[in-house]
Structures are given as C-alpha cells and as structure tokens.
Scaffold this motif. Structure first.
Motif, PDB file in Angstrom:
ATOM      1  N   SER A 182      -2.789  -2.964  13.283  1.00 27.84           N
ATOM      2  CA  SER A 182      -1.971  -2.299  12.276  1.00 27.84           C
ATOM      3  C   SER A 182      -2.104  -3.038  10.951  1.00 27.84           C
ATOM      4  O   SER A 182      -2.096  -4.274  10.922  1.00 27.84           O
ATOM      5  N   VAL A 183      -2.233  -2.290   9.888  1.00 30.40           N
ATOM      6  CA  VAL A 183      -2.263  -2.885   8.556  1.00 30.40           C
ATOM      7  C   VAL A 183      -0.831  -3.265   8.176  1.00 30.40           C
ATOM      8  O   VAL A 183       0.061  -2.418   8.212  1.00 30.40           O
ATOM      9  N   PRO A 184      -0.561  -4.530   7.857  1.00 28.77           N
ATOM     10  CA  PRO A 184       0.811  -4.953   7.534  1.00 28.77           C
ATOM     11  C   PRO A 184       1.390  -4.158   6.375  1.00 28.77           C
ATOM     12  O   PRO A 184       0.662  -3.722   5.466  1.00 28.77           O
ATOM     13  N   MET A 185       2.703  -3.974   6.380  1.00 24.77           N
ATOM     14  CA  MET A 185       3.333  -3.151   5.352  1.00 24.77           C
ATOM     15  C   MET A 185       3.251  -3.768   3.963  1.00 24.77           C
ATOM     16  O   MET A 185       3.431  -3.076   2.965  1.00 24.77           O
ATOM     17  N   ARG A 186       2.947  -5.065   3.880  1.00 26.89           N
ATOM     18  CA  ARG A 186       2.795  -5.704   2.574  1.00 26.89           C
ATOM     19  C   ARG A 186       1.336  -6.017   2.253  1.00 26.89           C
ATOM     20  O   ARG A 186       1.059  -6.773   1.319  1.00 26.89           O
ATOM     21  N   GLN A 187       0.393  -5.476   3.004  1.00 24.40           N
ATOM     22  CA  GLN A 187      -1.031  -5.672   2.724  1.00 24.40           C
ATOM     23  C   GLN A 187      -1.352  -5.122   1.339  1.00 24.40           C
ATOM     24  O   GLN A 187      -0.959  -4.003   0.993  1.00 24.40           O
ATOM     25  N   PRO A 188      -2.071  -5.883   0.491  1.00 23.10           N
ATOM     26  CA  PRO A 188      -2.387  -5.363  -0.841  1.00 23.10           C
ATOM     27  C   PRO A 188      -3.028  -3.978  -0.785  1.00 23.10           C
ATOM     28  O   PRO A 188      -3.900  -3.714   0.041  1.00 23.10           O
ATOM     29  N   TYR A 189      -2.542  -3.110  -1.649  1.00 19.25           N
ATOM     30  CA  TYR A 189      -3.044  -1.746  -1.846  1.00 19.25           C
ATOM     31  C   TYR A 189      -2.764  -0.810  -0.676  1.00 19.25           C
ATOM     32  O   TYR A 189      -2.393   0.346  -0.879  1.00 19.25           O
ATOM     33  N   ALA A 190      -2.950  -1.244   0.555  1.00 20.10           N
ATOM     34  CA  ALA A 190      -2.883  -0.346   1.709  1.00 20.10           C
ATOM     35  C   ALA A 190      -1.531  -0.342   2.408  1.00 20.10           C
ATOM     36  O   ALA A 190      -1.210   0.604   3.124  1.00 20.10           O
ATOM     37  N   GLY A 191      -0.728  -1.383   2.241  1.00 22.09           N
ATOM     38  CA  GLY A 191       0.521  -1.495   2.982  1.00 22.09           C
ATOM     39  C   GLY A 191       1.515  -0.407   2.653  1.00 22.09           C
ATOM     40  O   GLY A 191       1.573   0.102   1.522  1.00 22.09           O
ATOM     41  N   GLU A 192       2.303  -0.043   3.641  1.00 18.62           N
ATOM     42  CA  GLU A 192       3.269   1.054   3.491  1.00 18.62           C
ATOM     43  C   GLU A 192       4.222   0.829   2.322  1.00 18.62           C
ATOM     44  O   GLU A 192       4.630   1.770   1.647  1.00 18.62           O
ATOM     45  N   LEU A 193       4.595  -0.430   2.058  1.00 17.23           N
ATOM     46  CA  LEU A 193       5.647  -0.700   1.071  1.00 17.23           C
ATOM     47  C   LEU A 193       5.145  -1.260  -0.252  1.00 17.23           C
ATOM     48  O   LEU A 193       5.949  -1.619  -1.111  1.00 17.23           O
ATOM     49  N   VAL A 194       3.827  -1.346  -0.442  1.00 21.43           N
ATOM     50  CA  VAL A 194       3.349  -2.049  -1.643  1.00 21.43           C
ATOM     51  C   VAL A 194       3.642  -1.293  -2.942  1.00 21.43           C
ATOM     52  O   VAL A 194       3.641  -1.888  -4.014  1.00 21.43           O
TER      53      VAL A 194
END
Length: 570
Positions: free
Chosen positions: A326-338
């Motif tokens: 799973s891509v973390p929600m704070r992953q740059p550009y892609a995260g759910e919440l960025v």
C-alpha cells in the motif's frame, strides 16, 4: 514517561558508531548547479523491488507490471536475474518469445560475476534486440574483510574475469545489441580511489567508446552518509575517471537514512546521467529511491521528466495489485492525504490562491501549500480547499468541530463530505458555516420518518442465565403507527437494536458507536453517532439530547431513516 530498553542507546559520547569520512573536494562544483534535463531512467521494480516483496510477483503479475512501466515511459527496465531461478528465466523467455518488448525499450538483466551464472544469462537473452548485462560484485572494505576474506587485487580479478567472459559471449547472441553495465556493489562504503580503480579495470577490458558507452552504476547499496557526501563521491569519481566520455554514470540509491531522493538529486548535480529506482520506493529495507517522487520533483521545477504520471491513481492501483503493498497516505504526490489541508489557515490560503489563479488567467501554477496542480497527475481538488464545490471531508470535518464542537467519527467524514458536496453542486456557491450546520441538522438530526421514538425505558434485570442484562421497553412510531417493542442486551443500544430486529421492524446490525458532550455546564447536551449496516449499505445517524442514552437511541433511528430515504434539500 520513562522508556526502558534491554540494551539502550548510548548517551553523551557515542563510541559504538563512527561518522562517515568525508571526501576531500574543496573545489566541489555541484552545489551551484541545477537539474535542467531528465536523466535516463531505469526501473528496477521487477528485480530489486520484486525480491523485497513478502510474496514475490507471479509471472503474470510481472508481465502486467512490465506493461505498466512501458506505458509510463521507461526505456530501460531491469527485468530480473534470469540465472538465479527457473521462474526468473521463464519470465525472461516469455518477454522475448511473446514479443512484449517494444523496439525502443532495452531490457536489463542482473548477474553476479560468476562463470556459470553469466553463461545462463546469455542463454536467456537469445532473441532479444537490445539488452544491458548488469554485472556486479561487492567491493567495500567491510565486504572484503567480513564476507569474502579477499584483498583488493582478488576483488578486481573477480570483476575483470566476469567482463572478459561477457565480452566473449557477445558473439553468441549476434541478433542482440549488448551494453555492459558494471556495479561496484556497496560503492557507498568503498574507498573512493579503489572504486575508481576497479571500474577503470573493467573499462580497460571492455574498451567502450563515446559511441558505444559502458554504464558504470555507482550504488548507494546502503545509505551511510548525508546526501552532500554522496554528491562529493560522484563528482570526485567523474572528475578523476580516465576517458570519462566513454561512460554513463548511473545512480542506484537506497533509502536507509530517509534521504534517497536528496542523494539522487545531488548525485545528478554532481555529474551522473542515469537513475535506477522503483515506483513509490519499493525495495530492500527502507526501499530504493522513489522514481515517482524524483520525476515529479523535476516536473514542479519546469523540467520534463520524460515519464508520464498523468494518471497516478491508476498507476498506483496496478502497483498495489501486483506488489500487494500500500502506498502510505503521506507518500509524496501519491498519498491519499497529501493534498488535504486539515488546518483552517491552510484551507483559507489555498482557497485564495485558487481564486487568484482563476482571476489572473496566468499559465503559471502559483497556489500556497500546493507545489503541483493535483489535476496534472490525475488527482482532484476534493479536500484541499474551503467548503465549496471542490471541497472534501477534511475541511468539512474541521469546520464542524471548530465551529460547532461536533467531533464526527473519521468514517463519517466521507459520508457527510458527500452530503456537502451535493449541496455545493446544487447551490453552485460557497457553503457558509451556518449552512454546514443546517445541512447536518437536516440530514441527521431531523430525520424522524418513517421511524420516530415516542418513549424509551431501560431497566436492569436478571436474564435466564442469572446474569444482569438491560431490558428496554420502547414505543416507536413507524409511518405514524405506534409499535411497542421489548428487547434485552448488554446495554441500552444493544437492547434497542435487538428489539427492533426481533420484532421484524427493521433488519440491520450496529457497526460503530461514539459520543461526546457539547459544552461543559450542567445542561450540556450530548451528541451520539451511530453507524448501521443495512441491506442498502452502511449509514450513519446522529442525535442530540441531554440524556446520552436517549441521544444514542435517536441516533439509531436517524441512521435507519437515512437508509430508507434519499438525500433532500430545501
């Protein structure tokens, strides 16, 4: 708070670890340079990424990932280690025999400097139009001393023998254009002069030219220094290498210190021309460098990364499917919440920035807190600005709590956010805070049909097993017809839910419950939030009352009523 550990970190003078020795480069040039063009990208998702997965990809999943990488725009893809296993070998053969490799894409195969492995690798390449043979052996003092027990000349000999064998085997695949890539594995921990020595020994055997270059890949196999020291290593190597014009200097950075992206960017400033990495940074330990972040960092600086991330959510979906990560929600550009601002000040600044951009008609993106236009990578404007047609759950939840003290459960943010989005679309204008609360009242607190509570009484009894239980006696009007119901449970909500279900008046289960007080004085009201699972789906209900039990019962009926009626606004 006192933290107890078995051994514990050292304090004061640290003697267990030693700092990395910096490179002597007083006239370094890289700090004043800028990245102005994209490097050559090489994806190692199918090798480095795959070997780090708890469940490695199947051949079909690797094929799907390969097609994704081609679609994104990678022109060099490391497809595996065909001499390591039969599965890797068969995947290689399928790529070639089923014609999966476009003419403008070069596959790369990894192999240790061992005779039998190199021979098997060339067997796997038959029929390929272009291939990079990636030869490596470990070179650091640590590896030489602990793992191999060999001196420097013996390590150089391993590399040179491997290159000679590859050079001899090129004739066995006349239909394949072969490029050699050599990696002094653990370059980051290798003495810089010895790293140069072994690479030049490889170059002397291979005899590259400016037209037929060798790739020298200088991996940060383990990240052990700050990014500036890595840049010094790369610049020192580039400046001291003989016949520099015959080599492509490549970076392969891991993320052990959490600075893989910075190390790679600085390495490019220092003279490297090529980058190996993975989508979203998958890889051993803390992962390989994240090519998505690197490429989009360049894009936000006006540099075409030559990779297409216009539909990043779709890319992420295939990546997560194939890797089971799973891509973390704070992953740059892609995260759910960025792109979500939970802070009211951030929301206000974003809103003003979006308005100013629209009025200016400027082609330049210039919005506070948003270094990239989310739409460029397939993201929407939901949950990033103030409450209007582009708003989402984050801003709505923030205002509901800050203005009215309503601390909705996180799962309810999504549901109520959709209610507000619907209202904003109908109104076509910004939604004021007072209108937010009015919508909450209308959607939750005033839902009193077809179910309406007339009376409720709870009392403690002994059940058949002799244990204490709560029995409820309630009257519920359904379409104005009164129904008296009784039920037992471990509390008032449980008893009421059982009563409704047992009397055949409803069919649902309790999914979640939370409550809190509104205010601090004696007349304080309580708010209850109930989520029910019904045949029509999951629905929240909410209710206010000075009695928390009554608020909870009303919230159950609020959710039931919402499950039977569509959203309506006056």
């Amino acid at each position: 708070m006192s933290i107890q550990t078995r051994s514990g970190m050292q304090r004061g003078t640290i003697t267990k670890y030693r700092p990395f020795t910096p490179i002597e480069l007083p006239d370094r040039q890289w700090p004043s340079k800028m990245i102005t063009t994209a490097p050559t990208w090489c994806s190692v998702d199918l090798r480095d990424g795959n070997q780090a997965l708890p469940i490695p990809m199947s051949v079909d999943e690797k094929l799907e990932m390969f097609d994704l990488l081609v679609g994104v725009g990678f022109k060099e893809i490391e497809v595996g280690f065909p001499s390591a296993s039969q599965t890797e070998y068969e995947f290689m053969r399928r790529l070639i025999e089923e014609d999966h490799i476009p003419d403008d894409v070069t596959i790369q195969v990894l192999v240790q400097s061992r005779e039998e492995l190199i021979s098997r690798t060339f067997e796997s390449l038959r029929g390929a139009k272009k291939a990079i043979v990636h030869l490596y052996n470990s070179t650091s003092e640590q590896q030489r001393r602990i793992v191999f027990g060999l001196d420097k000349p013996a390590i150089v000999d391993i590399a040179v023998r491997g290159v000679r064998q590859i050079k001899d085997l090129v004739a066995s695949v006349p239909e394949t254009a072969i490029t050699l890539q050599y990696s002094p594995e653990s370059f980051s921990l290798t003495e810089i002069d010895f790293a140069l020595e072994i690479c030049e020994a490889v170059v002397d055997v291979w005899q590259p030219t400016p037209a037929q270059k060798i790739i020298l890949n200088l991996p940060t196999t383990v990240e052990v220094s700050t990014p500036n020291i890595h840049a010094d290593q790369i610049e020192w190597f580039c400046r001291h290498m003989r016949n520099r014009e015959t080599a492509i200097i490549s970076l392969h950075t891991h993320n052990d210190r959490g600075t893989g992206v910075a190390s790679t960017e600085m390495g490019l400033l220092a003279g490297a021309e090529r980058v190996e990495g993975t989508l979203f940074g998958n890889g051993e330990r803390t992962g390989n460098v994240d090519i998505v972040t690197l490429a989009l960092n360049m894009y936000t600086q006006g540099v075409d990364p030559c990779l297409n991330f216009s539909d990043l959510p779709a890319i992420q979906e295939i990546y997560e499917k194939c890797t089971r990560l799973s891509v973390p929600m704070r992953q740059p550009y892609a995260g759910e919440l960025v792109f979500t601002a939970f802070s009211g000040s951030h929301q206000d600044a974003i809103n003003k920035g979006m308005n100013a951009l629209e009025k200016s008609h400027s082609p330049l993106w210039d919005v506070p807190y948003l270094p990239i236009d989310p739409k460029d990578i397939g993201r929407s404007y939901e949950a990033i600005i103030r409450i209007n047609s582009q708003s989402g759950k984050g801003g709505v939840a923030y205002l509901m709590e800050s203005e009215f003290g309503l601390q909705m459960p996180k799962a309810m943010h999504i549901e109520f956010g959709k209610v507000i989005k619907h209202l904003a679309d109908v109104r076509g204008s910004e939604i004021l805070s007072s209108e937010l609360y009015q919508a909450f009242e209308q959607e939750y607190l005033q839902r009193t049909a077809p179910f309406k509570l007339t009376s409720f009484e709870g009392r403690t009894i002994l059940n058949k097993a002799g244990s204490e239980a709560l029995e409820c006696i309630a009257t519920v009007n359904i379409n104005d017809v009164p129904h008296e119901i009784r039920g037992q449970g471990n509390g008032p909500i449980d008893a009421f839910v059982r009563a409704l279900n047992q009397h055949g008046l409803a069919n649902f289960t309790l999914k979640s419950y939370s409550e809190h007080a509104l205010g601090n004085d004696a007349s304080t009201q309580a708010v209850a939030y109930i989520q029910l699972q019904t045949p029509a789906g999951a629905f929240f209900g909410a209710a206010l009352d000075t009695n928390i039990e009554i608020a909870s019962i009303k919230a159950v009926l609020s959710a039931l009523n919402r499950s039977t009626q569509p959203i309506k606004f006056n």
